[in-house]
Design a protein around this motif. Structure first.
Motif, PDB file in Angstrom:
ATOM      1  N   ALA A 209      98.108 101.247  87.866  1.00 56.62           N
ATOM      2  CA  ALA A 209      97.532 100.593  86.681  1.00 56.62           C
ATOM      3  C   ALA A 209      98.237 101.060  85.410  1.00 56.62           C
ATOM      4  O   ALA A 209      98.551 100.252  84.528  1.00 56.62           O
ATOM      5  N   TYR A 210      98.495 102.354  85.315  1.00 49.87           N
ATOM      6  CA  TYR A 210      99.190 102.892  84.142  1.00 49.87           C
ATOM      7  C   TYR A 210     100.602 102.312  84.028  1.00 49.87           C
ATOM      8  O   TYR A 210     101.031 101.882  82.960  1.00 49.87           O
ATOM      9  N   ASN A 211     101.323 102.304  85.151  1.00 49.84           N
ATOM     10  CA  ASN A 211     102.698 101.790  85.131  1.00 49.84           C
ATOM     11  C   ASN A 211     102.735 100.303  84.801  1.00 49.84           C
ATOM     12  O   ASN A 211     103.698  99.818  84.203  1.00 49.84           O
ATOM     13  N   SER A 212     101.682  99.568  85.186  1.00 43.68           N
ATOM     14  CA  SER A 212     101.620  98.144  84.862  1.00 43.68           C
ATOM     15  C   SER A 212     101.504  97.938  83.361  1.00 43.68           C
ATOM     16  O   SER A 212     102.211  97.108  82.772  1.00 43.68           O
ATOM     17  N   VAL A 213     100.606  98.703  82.728  1.00 40.90           N
ATOM     18  CA  VAL A 213     100.458  98.606  81.273  1.00 40.90           C
ATOM     19  C   VAL A 213     101.738  99.051  80.574  1.00 40.90           C
ATOM     20  O   VAL A 213     102.222  98.409  79.638  1.00 40.90           O
ATOM     21  N   LYS A 214     102.321 100.133  81.070  1.00 42.59           N
ATOM     22  CA  LYS A 214     103.543 100.658  80.463  1.00 42.59           C
ATOM     23  C   LYS A 214     104.688  99.659  80.581  1.00 42.59           C
ATOM     24  O   LYS A 214     105.447  99.446  79.625  1.00 42.59           O
ATOM     25  N   ALA A 215     104.812  99.028  81.762  1.00 41.60           N
ATOM     26  CA  ALA A 215     105.892  98.053  81.972  1.00 41.60           C
ATOM     27  C   ALA A 215     105.710  96.830  81.085  1.00 41.60           C
ATOM     28  O   ALA A 215     106.682  96.305  80.524  1.00 41.60           O
ATOM     29  N   SER A 216     104.461  96.369  80.940  1.00 39.59           N
ATOM     30  CA  SER A 216     104.188  95.211  80.082  1.00 39.59           C
ATOM     31  C   SER A 216     104.546  95.515  78.641  1.00 39.59           C
ATOM     32  O   SER A 216     105.140  94.698  77.936  1.00 39.59           O
ATOM     33  N   LEU A 217     104.187  96.717  78.195  1.00 41.36           N
ATOM     34  CA  LEU A 217     104.481  97.122  76.826  1.00 41.36           C
ATOM     35  C   LEU A 217     105.984  97.228  76.607  1.00 41.36           C
ATOM     36  O   LEU A 217     106.523  96.745  75.613  1.00 41.36           O
ATOM     37  N   GLN A 218     106.683  97.859  77.552  1.00 41.90           N
ATOM     38  CA  GLN A 218     108.129  98.014  77.418  1.00 41.90           C
ATOM     39  C   GLN A 218     108.833  96.664  77.445  1.00 41.90           C
ATOM     40  O   GLN A 218     109.827  96.463  76.736  1.00 41.90           O
ATOM     41  N   ASN A 219     108.313  95.735  78.250  1.00 40.58           N
ATOM     42  CA  ASN A 219     108.908  94.412  78.341  1.00 40.58           C
ATOM     43  C   ASN A 219     108.800  93.666  77.015  1.00 40.58           C
ATOM     44  O   ASN A 219     109.771  93.058  76.539  1.00 40.58           O
ATOM     45  N   LEU A 220     107.609  93.733  76.410  1.00 47.41           N
ATOM     46  CA  LEU A 220     107.430  93.078  75.117  1.00 47.41           C
ATOM     47  C   LEU A 220     108.271  93.738  74.037  1.00 47.41           C
ATOM     48  O   LEU A 220     108.887  93.065  73.201  1.00 47.41           O
TER      49      LEU A 220
END
Length: 423
Positions: free
Chosen positions: A162-173
């Motif tokens: 869950a943490y990596n999902s939020v982190k990846a979404s943030l980094q992608n944006l």
């Protein structure tokens, strides 16, 4: 690097004399930092067949538990983005270490890091009878630890995903807004008056390579007969090139884009509403990441957004969020379970090796790895009477629990601090 050796010897006269010799040798040399008694309560022995089975189960559980500890430390490093902060947050028991550090200066508190806390816990180890009742069979105690460790492992996997999902979404944006000229954010340079939007007219943004500025100025009006003359203006540039605006009739947009592409000019989609939506998504993900897991230093793009709104926002300092608190608590729980597991293994192997009635002494040696060879030789010399064949290393053995990478005349389990080697 400091390691612990948990050894066990029978309480016969010769062995007790050897233990006293060992303590005197350690006091005179630097083979070990300390040698203290490791307290293990009287546990239910059961029958021999069950001991052999439990010994095998404990060996496998030992490997699993150490693996979970390493994964927890690695995850904490990724969330805190610092190995040093892992040493500050992954403690054997937070309350004790917190009180211990409260009376110290900031520098001394920092130096008394995780390894010291773990050392104190192991040196002063006391069996937790409330959590692991000594009245239960050994197999039941092993099952309690196995259930606890497995549950932490499963939840760690879920929370980490869950943490990596939020982190990846943030980094992608952030990557999209901080990428090349075709995707980077222009909110800090664009003004409403830069875009002409009417019933018939629209303004396009065109990315032009730095070496093609002259070609653009000469040719943009000829890409369509519906381009407004002299309407192009350079809005932004970096080392890659520039972003130019051009106004034309809406009916000619498709034609203009096709001709621009042929000339290697890139028309990028842009609207204030779209850009503001992206910024809102970044802001929302940033706060979600902070609230759910750990406060991160505010990204520069987010700062620009807030400053453009006229709000002066201080940078967040790193603090402990829900995920970090969970990691701290469960590192402590698993580490405590691990040391109880080591104690269980010492008890079981002592009964298997030395027989009944249960009569052994467990010692905890704290040593530096560079002295391990000499300490091993000293122990082999002192306890050779227990098994003269123990000088042969890498012995093949079919008895569970008695087989290790090396076979000693005494029982020995290593508690390595390399669980924290996450660099």
């Amino acid at each position: 690097m400091t390691d612990f050796w948990l050894i066990s010897v029978p309480l016969d006269k010769t062995s007790l004399t050897s233990v006293e010799k060992l303590k005197r040798t350690i006091a005179k040399t630097n083979l070990a930092s300390s040698c203290c008694k490791f307290s293990i309560p009287d546990l239910k022995v059961g029958v021999l067949d069950s001991l052999l089975s439990v010994s095998d189960d404990l060996s496998k559980l030992d490997t699993l538990t150490e693996s979970v500890i390493k994964k927890t430390c690695q995850c904490m490093k990724e969330v805190l983005e610092s190995s040093d902060k892992v040493l500050e947050n992954a403690l054997a028991n937070g309350d004790h270490s917190k009180n211990q550090r409260a009376a110290l200066s900031p520098l001394k508190a920092y130096l008394k890091s995780l390894r010291v806390d773990l050392m104190n816990f192991m040196i002063k180890f006391q069996w937790d009878k409330a959590k692991y009742p000594t009245s239960l069979p050994l197999s039941s105690l092993a099952e309690i630890i196995n259930k606890e460790v497995s549950q932490v492992e499963a939840e760690l996997k879920s929370r980490s995903a869950a943490y990596n999902s939020v982190k990846a979404s943030l980094q992608n944006l952030e990557h999209k807004l901080d990428g090349n000229l075709q995707t980077c954010s222009l909110n800090d340079v664009m003004r409403k008056e830069d875009l002409v939007v009417s019933e018939y007219l629209t303004t396009l943004l065109v990315v032009v390579a730095r070496g093609s500025y002259s070609q653009w100025e000469r040719s943009y009006e000829s890409l369509s007969k519906f381009v407004v003359p002299r309407s192009s203006r350079k809005l932004y540039e970096n080392g890659e090139g520039g972003v130019f605006s051009v106004t034309l009739f809406k009916r000619a947009v498709c034609e203009f884009k096709a001709k621009a592409q042929e000339s290697k000019f890139f028309v990028r989609d842009y609207s204030f509403d779209l850009e503001e939506q992206k910024q809102r998504e970044i802001t929302q993900l940033s706060f979600h990441k902070k609230e759910q897991y750990v406060s991160q230093t505010l990204h520069t793009l987010s700062e620009v957004f807030f400053l453009c709104c006229g709000v002066l926002l201080m940078r967040f300092s790193l603090s402990q969020g829900i995920f970090v608190r969970w990691l701290k608590v469960n590192f402590s729980e698993v580490f405590v379970a691990w040391i109880h597991l080591k104690a269980l293994r010492v008890f079981v192997e002592s009964v298997l090796r030395y027989g009944l009635p249960v009569n052994y002494q467990a010692l905890l040696l704290q040593t530096d790895r560079k002295h391990s060879k000499k300490l091993k030789e000293e122990l082999a010399s002192l306890f050779v009477h227990l098994d003269p064949t123990a000088s042969i290393t890498d012995v093949s053995c079919d008895i569970p629990g008695l087989c290790q990478q090396e076979y000693f005349s005494y029982i020995c389990f290593h508690i390595s601090t390399n669980v924290l080697d996450i660099s």
